[in-house]
Design a protein around this motif. Structure first.
Motif, PDB file in Angstrom:
ATOM      1  N   CYS A 141      14.493 -48.161 -10.585  1.00 54.15           N
ATOM      2  CA  CYS A 141      13.974 -47.227  -9.589  1.00 54.15           C
ATOM      3  C   CYS A 141      13.329 -46.054 -10.329  1.00 54.15           C
ATOM      4  O   CYS A 141      13.928 -45.481 -11.240  1.00 54.15           O
ATOM      5  CB  CYS A 141      15.106 -46.730  -8.695  1.00 54.15           C
ATOM      6  SG  CYS A 141      14.591 -45.485  -7.497  1.00 54.15           S
ATOM      7  N   GLY A 142      12.132 -45.682  -9.897  1.00 50.46           N
ATOM      8  CA  GLY A 142      11.437 -44.560 -10.517  1.00 50.46           C
ATOM      9  C   GLY A 142      12.011 -43.218 -10.110  1.00 50.46           C
ATOM     10  O   GLY A 142      11.743 -42.213 -10.762  1.00 50.46           O
ATOM     11  N   LYS A 143      12.828 -43.183  -9.055  1.00 47.05           N
ATOM     12  CA  LYS A 143      13.410 -41.925  -8.589  1.00 47.05           C
ATOM     13  C   LYS A 143      14.750 -41.643  -9.270  1.00 47.05           C
ATOM     14  O   LYS A 143      14.945 -40.601  -9.870  1.00 47.05           O
ATOM     15  CB  LYS A 143      13.601 -41.954  -7.073  1.00 47.05           C
ATOM     16  CG  LYS A 143      12.321 -42.020  -6.292  1.00 47.05           C
ATOM     17  CD  LYS A 143      12.591 -42.149  -4.798  1.00 47.05           C
ATOM     18  CE  LYS A 143      11.299 -42.384  -4.036  1.00 47.05           C
ATOM     19  NZ  LYS A 143      11.552 -42.767  -2.659  1.00 47.05           N
ATOM     20  N   CYS A 144      15.682 -42.596  -9.165  1.00 48.27           N
ATOM     21  CA  CYS A 144      17.043 -42.344  -9.669  1.00 48.27           C
ATOM     22  C   CYS A 144      17.306 -42.982 -11.031  1.00 48.27           C
ATOM     23  O   CYS A 144      18.372 -42.781 -11.614  1.00 48.27           O
ATOM     24  CB  CYS A 144      18.086 -42.799  -8.644  1.00 48.27           C
ATOM     25  SG  CYS A 144      18.118 -44.588  -8.383  1.00 48.27           S
ATOM     26  N   ARG A 145      16.349 -43.773 -11.516  1.00 43.94           N
ATOM     27  CA  ARG A 145      16.443 -44.392 -12.842  1.00 43.94           C
ATOM     28  C   ARG A 145      17.610 -45.365 -12.989  1.00 43.94           C
ATOM     29  O   ARG A 145      18.164 -45.522 -14.060  1.00 43.94           O
ATOM     30  CB  ARG A 145      16.532 -43.330 -13.944  1.00 43.94           C
ATOM     31  CG  ARG A 145      15.464 -42.270 -13.899  1.00 43.94           C
ATOM     32  CD  ARG A 145      14.261 -42.779 -14.633  1.00 43.94           C
ATOM     33  NE  ARG A 145      13.280 -41.732 -14.801  1.00 43.94           N
ATOM     34  CZ  ARG A 145      12.006 -41.887 -14.533  1.00 43.94           C
ATOM     35  NH1 ARG A 145      11.573 -43.031 -14.073  1.00 43.94           N
ATOM     36  NH2 ARG A 145      11.142 -40.929 -14.703  1.00 43.94           N
ATOM     37  N   GLU A 171       8.355 -50.431  -5.929  1.00 44.19           N
ATOM     38  CA  GLU A 171       7.617 -49.275  -5.423  1.00 44.19           C
ATOM     39  C   GLU A 171       6.681 -48.813  -6.539  1.00 44.19           C
ATOM     40  O   GLU A 171       6.894 -49.155  -7.704  1.00 44.19           O
ATOM     41  CB  GLU A 171       8.600 -48.151  -5.047  1.00 44.19           C
ATOM     42  CG  GLU A 171       9.586 -48.518  -3.954  1.00 44.19           C
ATOM     43  CD  GLU A 171       8.928 -48.777  -2.617  1.00 44.19           C
ATOM     44  OE1 GLU A 171       7.931 -48.101  -2.303  1.00 44.19           O
ATOM     45  OE2 GLU A 171       9.400 -49.664  -1.885  1.00 44.19           O
ATOM     46  N   PRO A 172       5.648 -48.028  -6.198  1.00 43.80           N
ATOM     47  CA  PRO A 172       4.689 -47.605  -7.233  1.00 43.80           C
ATOM     48  C   PRO A 172       5.341 -46.893  -8.423  1.00 43.80           C
ATOM     49  O   PRO A 172       4.901 -47.045  -9.555  1.00 43.80           O
ATOM     50  CB  PRO A 172       3.743 -46.667  -6.486  1.00 43.80           C
ATOM     51  CG  PRO A 172       3.840 -47.070  -5.054  1.00 43.80           C
ATOM     52  CD  PRO A 172       5.239 -47.582  -4.865  1.00 43.80           C
ATOM     53  N   GLU A 173       6.408 -46.112  -8.182  1.00 45.35           N
ATOM     54  CA  GLU A 173       7.031 -45.347  -9.268  1.00 45.35           C
ATOM     55  C   GLU A 173       8.056 -46.163 -10.063  1.00 45.35           C
ATOM     56  O   GLU A 173       8.569 -45.698 -11.076  1.00 45.35           O
ATOM     57  CB  GLU A 173       7.680 -44.061  -8.721  1.00 45.35           C
ATOM     58  CG  GLU A 173       8.834 -44.280  -7.757  1.00 45.35           C
ATOM     59  CD  GLU A 173       8.416 -44.427  -6.299  1.00 45.35           C
ATOM     60  OE1 GLU A 173       9.334 -44.477  -5.458  1.00 45.35           O
ATOM     61  OE2 GLU A 173       7.222 -44.500  -5.996  1.00 45.35           O
ATOM     62  N   ASP A 174       8.397 -47.370  -9.611  1.00 43.75           N
ATOM     63  CA  ASP A 174       9.375 -48.213 -10.305  1.00 43.75           C
ATOM     64  C   ASP A 174       8.798 -48.725 -11.624  1.00 43.75           C
ATOM     65  O   ASP A 174       7.582 -48.770 -11.808  1.00 43.75           O
ATOM     66  CB  ASP A 174       9.794 -49.394  -9.428  1.00 43.75           C
ATOM     67  CG  ASP A 174      10.568 -48.962  -8.195  1.00 43.75           C
ATOM     68  OD1 ASP A 174      10.983 -47.789  -8.127  1.00 43.75           O
ATOM     69  OD2 ASP A 174      10.741 -49.804  -7.289  1.00 43.75           O
ATOM     70  N   TYR A 175       9.692 -49.101 -12.519  1.00 41.22           N
ATOM     71  CA  TYR A 175       9.259 -49.581 -13.828  1.00 41.22           C
ATOM     72  C   TYR A 175      10.217 -50.667 -14.325  1.00 41.22           C
ATOM     73  O   TYR A 175      11.338 -50.784 -13.853  1.00 41.22           O
ATOM     74  CB  TYR A 175       9.190 -48.423 -14.836  1.00 41.22           C
ATOM     75  CG  TYR A 175      10.530 -47.768 -15.092  1.00 41.22           C
ATOM     76  CD1 TYR A 175      11.332 -48.167 -16.170  1.00 41.22           C
ATOM     77  CD2 TYR A 175      11.012 -46.765 -14.250  1.00 41.22           C
ATOM     78  CE1 TYR A 175      12.562 -47.577 -16.398  1.00 41.22           C
ATOM     79  CE2 TYR A 175      12.234 -46.170 -14.478  1.00 41.22           C
ATOM     80  CZ  TYR A 175      13.007 -46.569 -15.552  1.00 41.22           C
ATOM     81  OH  TYR A 175      14.223 -45.993 -15.777  1.00 41.22           O
ATOM     82  N   THR A 176       9.767 -51.435 -15.285  1.00 41.28           N
ATOM     83  CA  THR A 176      10.589 -52.470 -15.899  1.00 41.28           C
ATOM     84  C   THR A 176      11.158 -51.919 -17.199  1.00 41.28           C
ATOM     85  O   THR A 176      10.422 -51.404 -18.046  1.00 41.28           O
ATOM     86  CB  THR A 176       9.760 -53.732 -16.180  1.00 41.28           C
ATOM     87  OG1 THR A 176       9.195 -54.185 -14.946  1.00 41.28           O
ATOM     88  CG2 THR A 176      10.622 -54.834 -16.774  1.00 41.28           C
TER      89      THR A 176
END
Length: 183
Positions: free
Chosen positions: A31-35, A18-23
Motif C-alpha cells: 500500500c502506498g499509504k500505510c506501507r 491503486e496508483p500510489e501502490d508499489y511492488t
C-alpha cells in the motif's frame, strides 16, 4: 476442468493496485499509504508460491470501523425492537438511569440489579416494589427494564389491568400468555 480451476484461482489471487501502490523487493504489492503488504505468498501446497490478496493496515482499519458500525446499528435496531415489544406505554422508553432526577434514594439499588442481572437471575433474586402512588415504583422498574434491553435482554413491562383487559377475549389467550412468559 483444470482451466475452470485456474480461472477461479486467478480471480481469487487478483489484487487491483491503486496508483500510489508499489511492488516491494519481496515481490509483494504494498500500500502506498500505510506501507504494509496488500498480498501474501502462500507457503503450503497446492498453492505454494501463489500470491493472494491481503488487507493492508489502512484497509483493515477501515474494515474494522465499518464492522463496528454495522454491529452498532444492529444493536440499536435490536434494542429498538425490544423496547417496541416490551413496553405497553411508549413513554417508558425514556425511563432510564441517565434521565433520573436523583430524587429516589433507592435508585442505586436498581442500577445494582441491572448491572448484576446475570447473578440475580441465576440466584433467582427479584425486587418487590411497594409504596404509595406517585413514589416512582414504575420509573424504578422502567430504568431496570431499559438497562436490560440495552444488554439485549428481552423484558415485558406492563401492569395487571392491561393484562386482564387483554385476556378478556378468549381467542388467542394462550398465545398472549406464552408471549408474556417468553422473556
Amino acid at each position: 476442468m483444470k482451466n475452470e480451476i485456474n480461472a477461479v484461482l486467478e480471480n481469487m489471487t487478483a489484487t487491483t493496485p491503486e496508483p500510489e501502490d508499489y511492488t516491494g523487493e519481496d515481490g509483494l504489492l504494498y500500500c502506498g499509504k500505510c506501507r504494509t503488504p496488500k498480498q501474501f505468498r502462500m507457503d503450503k501446497p497446492p498453492f505454494e508460491g501463489k500470491l493472494f490478496p491481503h488487507r493492508c493496515q489502512c484497509e483493515q482499519e477501515r474494515f474494522d470501523e465499518e464492522e463496528a458500525e454495522r454491529k452498532r446499528q444492529k444493536h440499536l435496531q435490536t434494542v429498538a425492537d425490544l423496547r417496541k415489544s416490551g413496553f405497553t406505554n411508549p413513554e417508558m422508553i425514556n425511563w432510564t438511569f441517565s434521565n433520573d432526577n436523583g430524587k429516589c434514594p433507592q435508585m442505586d439499588k436498581a442500577k445494582f440489579y441491572a448491572e448484576h442481572f446475570d447473578t440475580m437471575r441465576a440466584e433467582n433474586i427479584g425486587y418487590l416494589l411497594w409504596g404509595k402512588v406517585g413514589t416512582g415504583k414504575s420509573y424504578f422498574a422502567g430504568c431496570i427494564a431499559n438497562a436490560l434491553m440495552e444488554k439485549e435482554i428481552p423484558v415485558i413491562m406492563t401492569n395487571f389491568p392491561l393484562v386482564l383487559n387483554d385476556l378478556t377475549p378468549i381467542e388467542g389467550r394462550n398465545d398472549y400468555i406464552a408471549r408474556l412468559c417468553r422473556p
